[in-house]
Write an enzyme that holds these catalytic residues in place. Sequence first.
Site, short mmCIF file in Angstrom:
data_model
loop_
_atom_site.label_atom_id
_atom_site.label_comp_id
_atom_site.label_asym_id
_atom_site.label_seq_id
_atom_site.Cartn_x
_atom_site.Cartn_y
_atom_site.Cartn_z
N LYS A 1 -9.80 13.68 62.56
CA LYS A 1 -11.32 14.06 62.64
C LYS A 1 -11.75 15.15 61.55
CE LYS A 1 -15.40 13.84 65.65
NZ LYS A 1 -16.03 13.51 66.80
N ARG B 1 -10.60 2.68 68.27
CA ARG B 1 -9.61 3.25 67.77
C ARG B 1 -8.51 2.12 67.12
NH1 ARG B 1 -5.82 2.06 71.89
NH2 ARG B 1 -6.68 1.61 73.85
N ARG C 1 -20.49 13.38 70.69
CA ARG C 1 -20.83 12.08 71.11
C ARG C 1 -20.35 12.05 72.69
NH1 ARG C 1 -19.06 7.70 69.81
NH2 ARG C 1 -20.76 6.25 70.57
#
Length: 323
Positions: free
Chosen positions: A186, A320, A121
């Site tokens: 991630k 976040r 992204r």
Amino acid sequence: MAIDDLLAVLADGEFHSGEALGEQLGVSRAAVWKQLKKLEQLGVTLHSVKGRGYRLPDTLVLLDEERISAALDPSVRRQLTSIQRSLILESTNATAMAESLRGDRHGCLYLAEQQTAGRGRRGRPWISPFGRNLYFSLCWTFSGGAAALEGLSLLVGLAVSQGLADMGIEDVQLKWPNDLLRQRRKLAGILLEMSGDASGQCQVVIGVGINVAMSKETAAAIDQPWCDLSDRAVPVDRNQLLAAVLNRLLPGLQRFSREGFEPFRAAWMARDAFAGESVVLSTPRHQIEGRCLGVDRSGALLLQTEQGQQAFHGGEVSLRGAP
């Protein structure tokens, strides 16, 4: 002789001399040497020992259309128009988008062992070493235009997490709008791109990248906390993993086409990595702090802020945890 042929022989992890490779593949030792050099250029590590030959440091199992198809549920297999695997692509999404502009590619699946220009992204690069991870893009046609796609990235993330759970990987959480995390690092990402009529029938390319066994050398280029599945006692078979994800994703897409995101909301929120926590949402213009309340029936992020409860939709945003 194709590189696939050479890899198929080396995939057992044993030593093979140049002469033996040439005899087995029906080519000269010079031809074998050229293909070995190509493998090194791809970033594939080879061990070479004088008098013994060449070997891969690990057993390498390439993506295989037949193995993937055999592991799919029959109803899912019927929904796939084709499975197209490439050794190297700039990106599976770019290939799928180019193909979708030429006509309806509903149900076409594009795979690559390596991406030279993989994208995440917001234009970020997606690190894509050869034969290590899973990179795929699926074309899917929707009616109802862009408005009918609200929450699609959340549905895809949920389906991927469910496929991972079916493989025994149950500690995966979801980060709005399209990341998958393990221990706050991630593991996987999703990139959606649309073509066609924004108010009518459109094709969406659903791109997914999952870190399976990232090499430390390659991982040095990643600029955020990451993880993979290399801590598993039994190495994850990428063919089985892809089939498990597709067995969840395609039925999910069918239901999403009929009912939207709302039927998946509770399951998504059960995996929400930031449920009830203080977070910071960054947009190109602002930063908004608030407490995460999950998502609404359309997949919009709900935050409790100083101005009250607010809903935020996808786009150029980043989420976040608050400091």
